[in-house]
Motif scaffolding. Structure first.
Motif, PDB file in Angstrom:
ATOM      1  N   GLN A   2      -5.596  -8.356 -10.989  1.00 41.48           N
ATOM      2  CA  GLN A   2      -3.869  -7.409 -11.191  1.00 41.48           C
ATOM      3  C   GLN A   2      -3.311  -7.302 -10.823  1.00 41.48           C
ATOM      4  O   GLN A   2      -3.073  -8.026  -9.668  1.00 41.48           O
ATOM      5  CB  GLN A   2      -4.938  -6.074 -11.845  1.00 41.48           C
ATOM      6  CG  GLN A   2      -5.103  -5.854  -9.991  1.00 41.48           C
ATOM      7  CD  GLN A   2      -5.599  -4.412  -9.829  1.00 41.48           C
ATOM      8  OE1 GLN A   2      -5.133  -3.246  -9.737  1.00 41.48           O
ATOM      9  NE2 GLN A   2      -6.693  -4.257  -8.667  1.00 41.48           N
ATOM     10  N   ASN A   3      -1.643  -6.945 -11.495  1.00 41.02           N
ATOM     11  CA  ASN A   3      -0.723  -6.851 -11.462  1.00 41.02           C
ATOM     12  C   ASN A   3      -0.739  -5.560 -10.024  1.00 41.02           C
ATOM     13  O   ASN A   3       0.273  -4.453 -10.492  1.00 41.02           O
ATOM     14  CB  ASN A   3       0.058  -7.009 -12.400  1.00 41.02           C
ATOM     15  CG  ASN A   3       1.494  -6.904 -12.154  1.00 41.02           C
ATOM     16  OD1 ASN A   3       1.695  -7.646 -10.940  1.00 41.02           O
ATOM     17  ND2 ASN A   3       2.625  -6.026 -12.854  1.00 41.02           N
ATOM     18  N   THR A   4      -0.467  -6.292  -8.310  1.00 41.39           N
ATOM     19  CA  THR A   4      -0.696  -5.422  -8.017  1.00 41.39           C
ATOM     20  C   THR A   4       0.592  -5.407  -7.119  1.00 41.39           C
ATOM     21  O   THR A   4       1.760  -5.892  -7.505  1.00 41.39           O
ATOM     22  CB  THR A   4      -1.050  -5.301  -6.455  1.00 41.39           C
ATOM     23  OG1 THR A   4      -2.748  -6.126  -6.820  1.00 41.39           O
ATOM     24  CG2 THR A   4      -1.648  -4.772  -5.401  1.00 41.39           C
ATOM     25  N   LYS A   5       0.863  -3.350  -6.480  1.00 44.88           N
ATOM     26  CA  LYS A   5       2.669  -3.551  -6.625  1.00 44.88           C
ATOM     27  C   LYS A   5       2.499  -2.832  -5.246  1.00 44.88           C
ATOM     28  O   LYS A   5       1.135  -1.960  -4.600  1.00 44.88           O
ATOM     29  CB  LYS A   5       2.939  -1.988  -7.549  1.00 44.88           C
ATOM     30  CG  LYS A   5       3.130  -3.206  -9.261  1.00 44.88           C
ATOM     31  CD  LYS A   5       3.991  -2.248 -10.545  1.00 44.88           C
ATOM     32  CE  LYS A   5       4.211  -2.648 -11.865  1.00 44.88           C
ATOM     33  NZ  LYS A   5       4.788  -1.147 -12.357  1.00 44.88           N
ATOM     34  N   PHE A   6       3.298  -2.617  -4.348  1.00 44.53           N
ATOM     35  CA  PHE A   6       3.840  -1.556  -3.478  1.00 44.53           C
ATOM     36  C   PHE A   6       3.251  -0.256  -4.103  1.00 44.53           C
ATOM     37  O   PHE A   6       2.952   0.401  -2.019  1.00 44.53           O
ATOM     38  CB  PHE A   6       5.114  -1.485  -3.081  1.00 44.53           C
ATOM     39  CG  PHE A   6       4.659  -3.323  -2.140  1.00 44.53           C
ATOM     40  CD1 PHE A   6       5.533  -3.294  -0.462  1.00 44.53           C
ATOM     41  CD2 PHE A   6       6.245  -4.261  -2.257  1.00 44.53           C
ATOM     42  CE1 PHE A   6       5.390  -4.273  -0.075  1.00 44.53           C
ATOM     43  CE2 PHE A   6       6.694  -5.665  -1.900  1.00 44.53           C
ATOM     44  CZ  PHE A   6       6.337  -5.421  -0.566  1.00 44.53           C
ATOM     45  N   GLU A   7       2.966   0.362  -4.817  1.00 42.33           N
ATOM     46  CA  GLU A   7       3.223   1.687  -5.051  1.00 42.33           C
ATOM     47  C   GLU A   7       1.878   2.126  -4.385  1.00 42.33           C
ATOM     48  O   GLU A   7       1.236   2.890  -4.876  1.00 42.33           O
ATOM     49  CB  GLU A   7       3.838   2.267  -6.214  1.00 42.33           C
ATOM     50  CG  GLU A   7       4.969   1.962  -6.460  1.00 42.33           C
ATOM     51  CD  GLU A   7       5.853   0.770  -6.668  1.00 42.33           C
ATOM     52  OE1 GLU A   7       5.275  -0.136  -7.383  1.00 42.33           O
ATOM     53  OE2 GLU A   7       7.138   0.790  -6.631  1.00 42.33           O
ATOM     54  N   GLN A   8       0.672   1.042  -4.640  1.00 48.35           N
ATOM     55  CA  GLN A   8      -0.533   1.528  -4.208  1.00 48.35           C
ATOM     56  C   GLN A   8      -0.971   0.885  -3.177  1.00 48.35           C
ATOM     57  O   GLN A   8      -1.971   1.606  -3.299  1.00 48.35           O
ATOM     58  CB  GLN A   8      -1.377   0.487  -5.593  1.00 48.35           C
ATOM     59  CG  GLN A   8      -0.738   0.309  -7.460  1.00 48.35           C
ATOM     60  CD  GLN A   8      -2.047  -0.973  -7.849  1.00 48.35           C
ATOM     61  OE1 GLN A   8      -0.988  -1.855  -8.273  1.00 48.35           O
ATOM     62  NE2 GLN A   8      -3.231  -1.542  -7.957  1.00 48.35           N
ATOM     63  N   ILE A   9       0.021   0.245  -2.271  1.00 47.62           N
ATOM     64  CA  ILE A   9       0.073   0.766  -1.417  1.00 47.62           C
ATOM     65  C   ILE A   9      -0.493   2.122  -0.062  1.00 47.62           C
ATOM     66  O   ILE A   9       0.858   3.350  -0.234  1.00 47.62           O
ATOM     67  CB  ILE A   9       0.782  -0.371   0.360  1.00 47.62           C
ATOM     68  CG1 ILE A   9       1.307  -1.713  -0.672  1.00 47.62           C
ATOM     69  CG2 ILE A   9       0.309  -0.335   1.218  1.00 47.62           C
ATOM     70  CD1 ILE A   9      -0.452  -2.114  -0.661  1.00 47.62           C
ATOM     71  N   HIS A  10      -1.762   1.751   0.756  1.00 53.29           N
ATOM     72  CA  HIS A  10      -1.795   2.851   1.213  1.00 53.29           C
ATOM     73  C   HIS A  10      -0.374   4.170   2.681  1.00 53.29           C
ATOM     74  O   HIS A  10      -0.172   2.351   3.298  1.00 53.29           O
ATOM     75  CB  HIS A  10      -2.919   3.554   1.719  1.00 53.29           C
ATOM     76  CG  HIS A  10      -2.958   4.625   2.498  1.00 53.29           C
ATOM     77  ND1 HIS A  10      -3.026   4.790   3.812  1.00 53.29           N
ATOM     78  CD2 HIS A  10      -3.653   5.817   2.001  1.00 53.29           C
ATOM     79  CE1 HIS A  10      -4.122   5.514   4.461  1.00 53.29           C
ATOM     80  NE2 HIS A  10      -4.114   7.041   3.288  1.00 53.29           N
ATOM     81  N   HIS A  11      -0.619   4.896   2.446  1.00 55.87           N
ATOM     82  CA  HIS A  11       0.470   5.051   3.194  1.00 55.87           C
ATOM     83  C   HIS A  11      -0.086   6.788   4.076  1.00 55.87           C
ATOM     84  O   HIS A  11      -0.142   7.633   2.767  1.00 55.87           O
ATOM     85  CB  HIS A  11       1.464   5.444   3.144  1.00 55.87           C
ATOM     86  CG  HIS A  11       2.378   6.231   1.885  1.00 55.87           C
ATOM     87  ND1 HIS A  11       2.306   7.680   2.389  1.00 55.87           N
ATOM     88  CD2 HIS A  11       2.957   5.610   1.126  1.00 55.87           C
ATOM     89  CE1 HIS A  11       2.685   8.167   1.134  1.00 55.87           C
ATOM     90  NE2 HIS A  11       2.867   7.068   0.432  1.00 55.87           N
ATOM     91  N   PHE A  12       0.327   6.878   5.483  1.00 54.87           N
ATOM     92  CA  PHE A  12      -0.505   9.135   5.485  1.00 54.87           C
ATOM     93  C   PHE A  12       0.658   9.438   4.621  1.00 54.87           C
ATOM     94  O   PHE A  12       2.392   8.534   4.860  1.00 54.87           O
ATOM     95  CB  PHE A  12      -0.322   8.554   6.519  1.00 54.87           C
ATOM     96  CG  PHE A  12      -1.824   8.312   7.643  1.00 54.87           C
ATOM     97  CD1 PHE A  12      -2.646   9.079   6.998  1.00 54.87           C
ATOM     98  CD2 PHE A  12      -1.764   6.931   8.285  1.00 54.87           C
ATOM     99  CE1 PHE A  12      -4.436   8.123   7.427  1.00 54.87           C
ATOM    100  CE2 PHE A  12      -3.111   6.247   8.351  1.00 54.87           C
ATOM    101  CZ  PHE A  12      -4.025   7.260   8.329  1.00 54.87           C
ATOM    102  N   GLY A  13       0.894  10.834   5.256  1.00 54.40           N
ATOM    103  CA  GLY A  13       2.133  11.550   4.496  1.00 54.40           C
ATOM    104  C   GLY A  13       2.190  12.215   3.342  1.00 54.40           C
ATOM    105  O   GLY A  13       1.771  11.370   2.249  1.00 54.40           O
ATOM    106  N   GLU A  14       3.235  13.179   2.780  1.00 55.35           N
ATOM    107  CA  GLU A  14       3.086  14.062   1.440  1.00 55.35           C
ATOM    108  C   GLU A  14       4.592  13.747   1.284  1.00 55.35           C
ATOM    109  O   GLU A  14       5.550  14.077   1.822  1.00 55.35           O
ATOM    110  CB  GLU A  14       2.672  14.551   1.425  1.00 55.35           C
ATOM    111  CG  GLU A  14       0.422  15.283   1.872  1.00 55.35           C
ATOM    112  CD  GLU A  14      -0.056  13.971   0.911  1.00 55.35           C
ATOM    113  OE1 GLU A  14       0.216  13.843  -0.293  1.00 55.35           O
ATOM    114  OE2 GLU A  14      -1.583  13.594   1.526  1.00 55.35           O
ATOM    115  N   THR A  15       4.908  13.849   0.238  1.00 53.83           N
ATOM    116  CA  THR A  15       5.920  13.692  -0.046  1.00 53.83           C
ATOM    117  C   THR A  15       6.528  15.082  -0.232  1.00 53.83           C
ATOM    118  O   THR A  15       5.805  16.269  -1.010  1.00 53.83           O
ATOM    119  CB  THR A  15       6.367  13.350  -2.333  1.00 53.83           C
ATOM    120  OG1 THR A  15       5.152  12.276  -2.142  1.00 53.83           O
ATOM    121  CG2 THR A  15       7.735  13.579  -2.130  1.00 53.83           C
ATOM    122  N   ILE A  16       7.418  15.273   0.959  1.00 51.43           N
ATOM    123  CA  ILE A  16       7.847  17.162   0.414  1.00 51.43           C
ATOM    124  C   ILE A  16       9.089  17.379  -0.079  1.00 51.43           C
ATOM    125  O   ILE A  16       9.656  18.141  -0.054  1.00 51.43           O
ATOM    126  CB  ILE A  16       7.994  17.420   1.973  1.00 51.43           C
ATOM    127  CG1 ILE A  16       9.246  16.392   2.385  1.00 51.43           C
ATOM    128  CG2 ILE A  16       6.842  17.125   2.946  1.00 51.43           C
ATOM    129  CD1 ILE A  16       9.890  16.668   4.329  1.00 51.43           C
TER     130      ILE A  16
END
Length: 251
Positions: A2-16
């Motif tokens: 599949q075409n994997t993107k950086f947006e799929q990378i896990h990170h802690f934290g939430e969009t505030i």
């Protein structure tokens, strides 16, 4: 694959906070975790736009007694000369990350070594796993190491996170975290104690989790200027793109 993107990378934290230019990610449980408190630009900003965004993040972090600012830029885009000059003149450390992917069947078979055993982390070996994590986390200071124990425990109780522990002749030698999604498994914090390196312990850890999650595409992010990326290429990982980042400490 599949075409994997950086947006799929896990990170802690939430969009505030989010606007047309960036997302502001914040993780109040770990203010000292740089990769969990940052701005992610949606497009390359002009110099004036960056200065305004920089002030927003700096003011916010200083109000929370955070001593860093960090920015991620859009994938597959180089920084313009004017912005790069500004970052370097203002003491930012500028680098880039590279994304790699592999299907489990493409990972090379590792000859079994009876001295190496891999276990998934459960109640019985959790304390050993936490002790090993603290050894590595102490490289970032006592406060970070102590606070990060809570994060490791949170991951342990998260059904979308898998932790594995490697033993060499019965002694804890290495570990890995794997963040699961419906289609991907992200390898994160793959680490082996220096005493036990060059024994294929890291490869055995990867092989173990790939056998268990053989139906997923495995992904990882490597520092574009670090040597571990060369190991991943030799193991058959495919290059999937780059993303620039910039960070500096502030007082």
């Amino acid at each position: 694959m599949q075409n994997t993107k950086f947006e799929q990378i896990h990170h802690f934290g939430e969009t505030i906070f989010e606007n047309h230019l960036y997302k502001h990610i914040h993780y109040p449980e770990m203010l000292v975790m740089y990769d969990a408190n940052f701005l992610q630009f949606k497009r390359i900003p002009s110099l004036d736009e960056f200065r305004i965004s920089e002030k927003h993040l700096m003011d916010f972090h200083l109000s929370n007694h955070q001593e860093h600012v960090k920015f991620y830029f859009p994938a597959q885009e180089h920084l313009p000369a004017e912005l790069l000059f500004y970052l370097k003149q203002n003491f930012y450390v500028v680098g880039f990350l590279e994304l790699y992917t592999i299907e489990p069947e493409r990972f090379p078979t590792i000859i079994n070594d009876p001295d190496i055993q891999v276990q998934f982390v459960e109640k019985e070996n959790l304390a050993l796993f936490l002790q090993l994590q603290k050894k590595w986390d102490l490289e970032h200071g006592e406060e970070f190491a102590t606070r990060n124990q809570t994060v490791h425990l949170k991951n342990y109780h998260n059904t979308e996170v898998v932790q594995a522990l490697a033993f060499y002749k019965g002694e804890p030698a290495g570990s890995v975290n794997v963040f699961l999604s419906q289609t991907t498994a992200e390898i994160d914090s793959l680490t082996v104690l220096e005493t036990y390196r060059n024994k294929k312990i890291g490869s055995r850890l990867q092989q173990a989790v790939m056998k268990h999650y053989h139906d997923k595409t495995f992904i990882l992010v490597a520092d574009g200027e670090d040597t571990p990326r060369e190991m991943y290429i030799k193991q058959g990982y495919q290059y999937g793109g780059f993303r620039y980042e910039a960070m500096k400490l502030v007082k």
